[in-house]
Write a protein that holds these residues in place. Structure first.
Motif, PDB file in Angstrom:
ATOM      1  N   LYS A   1      -9.654 -89.978   4.083  1.00 24.40           N
ATOM      2  CA  LYS A   1      -8.616 -89.189   4.762  1.00 24.40           C
ATOM      3  C   LYS A   1      -9.233 -88.007   5.498  1.00 24.40           C
ATOM      4  N   MET A   2     -10.187 -87.328   4.856  1.00 25.93           N
ATOM      5  CA  MET A   2     -10.868 -86.204   5.521  1.00 25.93           C
ATOM      6  C   MET A   2     -11.636 -86.697   6.746  1.00 25.93           C
ATOM      7  N   MET A   3     -12.270 -87.852   6.623  1.00 34.23           N
ATOM      8  CA  MET A   3     -13.047 -88.409   7.717  1.00 34.23           C
ATOM      9  C   MET A   3     -12.132 -88.737   8.913  1.00 34.23           C
ATOM     10  N   VAL A   4     -11.003 -89.383   8.665  1.00 33.18           N
ATOM     11  CA  VAL A   4     -10.084 -89.745   9.746  1.00 33.18           C
ATOM     12  C   VAL A   4      -9.471 -88.491  10.363  1.00 33.18           C
ATOM     13  N   LYS A   5      -9.123 -87.529   9.533  1.00 29.62           N
ATOM     14  CA  LYS A   5      -8.566 -86.274  10.043  1.00 29.62           C
ATOM     15  C   LYS A   5      -9.568 -85.601  10.983  1.00 29.62           C
ATOM     16  N   SER A   6     -10.832 -85.593  10.608  1.00 33.27           N
ATOM     17  CA  SER A   6     -11.876 -85.018  11.444  1.00 33.27           C
ATOM     18  C   SER A   6     -12.036 -85.814  12.736  1.00 33.27           C
ATOM     19  N   PHE A   7     -11.957 -87.139  12.640  1.00 36.33           N
ATOM     20  CA  PHE A   7     -12.093 -88.024  13.796  1.00 36.33           C
ATOM     21  C   PHE A   7     -10.995 -87.778  14.823  1.00 36.33           C
ATOM     22  N   LEU A   8      -9.782 -87.522  14.358  1.00 34.05           N
ATOM     23  CA  LEU A   8      -8.640 -87.356  15.254  1.00 34.05           C
ATOM     24  C   LEU A   8      -8.349 -85.901  15.631  1.00 34.05           C
ATOM     25  N   LYS A   9      -9.148 -84.983  15.098  1.00 36.56           N
ATOM     26  CA  LYS A   9      -8.943 -83.551  15.349  1.00 36.56           C
ATOM     27  C   LYS A   9      -8.931 -83.265  16.859  1.00 36.56           C
ATOM     28  N   ASP A  10      -7.992 -82.462  17.279  1.00 38.48           N
ATOM     29  CA  ASP A  10      -7.870 -81.996  18.662  1.00 38.48           C
ATOM     30  C   ASP A  10      -7.509 -83.091  19.666  1.00 38.48           C
ATOM     31  N   LEU A  11      -7.039 -84.247  19.188  1.00 33.86           N
ATOM     32  CA  LEU A  11      -6.606 -85.296  20.112  1.00 33.86           C
ATOM     33  C   LEU A  11      -5.089 -85.243  20.256  1.00 33.86           C
ATOM     34  N   ASP A  12      -4.634 -85.505  21.462  1.00 37.62           N
ATOM     35  CA  ASP A  12      -3.182 -85.556  21.654  1.00 37.62           C
ATOM     36  C   ASP A  12      -2.677 -86.955  21.304  1.00 37.62           C
ATOM     37  N   GLU A  13      -1.367 -87.130  21.389  1.00 37.38           N
ATOM     38  CA  GLU A  13      -0.733 -88.390  20.989  1.00 37.38           C
ATOM     39  C   GLU A  13      -1.247 -89.577  21.803  1.00 37.38           C
ATOM     40  N   ASN A  14      -1.434 -89.388  23.117  1.00 38.68           N
ATOM     41  CA  ASN A  14      -1.925 -90.479  23.971  1.00 38.68           C
ATOM     42  C   ASN A  14      -3.355 -90.876  23.610  1.00 38.68           C
ATOM     43  N   GLU A  15      -4.194 -89.892  23.350  1.00 40.15           N
ATOM     44  CA  GLU A  15      -5.580 -90.185  22.974  1.00 40.15           C
ATOM     45  C   GLU A  15      -5.630 -90.914  21.633  1.00 40.15           C
ATOM     46  N   THR A  16      -4.806 -90.476  20.698  1.00 41.59           N
ATOM     47  CA  THR A  16      -4.738 -91.134  19.393  1.00 41.59           C
ATOM     48  C   THR A  16      -4.243 -92.572  19.543  1.00 41.59           C
ATOM     49  N   ALA A  17      -3.260 -92.782  20.405  1.00 41.76           N
ATOM     50  CA  ALA A  17      -2.740 -94.136  20.644  1.00 41.76           C
ATOM     51  C   ALA A  17      -3.814 -95.032  21.269  1.00 41.76           C
ATOM     52  N   THR A  18      -4.632 -94.484  22.160  1.00 38.73           N
ATOM     53  CA  THR A  18      -5.723 -95.249  22.772  1.00 38.73           C
ATOM     54  C   THR A  18      -6.745 -95.656  21.718  1.00 38.73           C
ATOM     55  N   ILE A  19      -7.078 -94.744  20.824  1.00 39.84           N
ATOM     56  CA  ILE A  19      -8.022 -95.064  19.748  1.00 39.84           C
ATOM     57  C   ILE A  19      -7.429 -96.135  18.844  1.00 39.84           C
TER      58      ILE A  19
END
Length: 146
Positions: A113-131
């Motif tokens: 969970k910490m790893m994924v939170k760090s991976f997605l840090k500072d990304l907006d909804e569109n960037e997260t959806a692309t990932i």
């Protein structure tokens, strides 16, 4: 595009190796230093949430039933896993985690969970959806080739 492809390929390889190395290092420092990384992943596949058969867990881990049996034997002996016979059909044996198994499961889950939170840090909804879409594409590729 080729340089971007090479970077992503190299990064995925390094990330995979680094995750395994960090998990192994943290295991050695923890109260759970009697298990291997493969045993930790077996505990994770067994899961806290439902009692699965050995066949189901072996399939998740892409292991032969014999290999999983050996792993489960070791984890039972170490006190992380228990075999549970079904009341309705005593021939069916399901796998469950003991208290000790649930503790290591939660610790491993917290790391991820910490790893994924760090991976997605500072990304907006569109960037997260692309990932998420890229990961689904990779999962589909891996499913086709497993």
């Amino acid at each position: 595009m080729n340089a971007r492809y090479d970077y992503i390929n190299d990064a995925l390889e390094k990330i995979y190796a680094d995750i395994l190395w960090i998990e192994e290092k943290e295991l050695r420092k923890s109260n759970f230093n009697d298990i291997t990384i493969k045993e930790l992943h077996a505990i994770n596949a067994i899961s806290m949430y439902d009692h699965q058969t050995a066949s189901q867990v072996a399939k998740k881990l892409h292991l032969s039933p014999g290999t999983l049996t050996s792993t489960v034997d070791r984890l039972c002996k170490k006190g992380y896993v228990e075999r549970i016979r079904q009341d309705s059909d005593r021939r069916v044996i399901r796998l469950g985690l003991t208290r000790k198994g649930r503790l290591v499961f939660r610790a491993h889950e917290a790391f991820h969970k910490m790893m994924v939170k760090s991976f997605l840090k500072d990304l907006d909804e569109n960037e997260t959806a692309t990932i998420e879409k890229s990961i689904r594409n990779l999962e589909e590729f891996l499913k086709e080739h497993s």
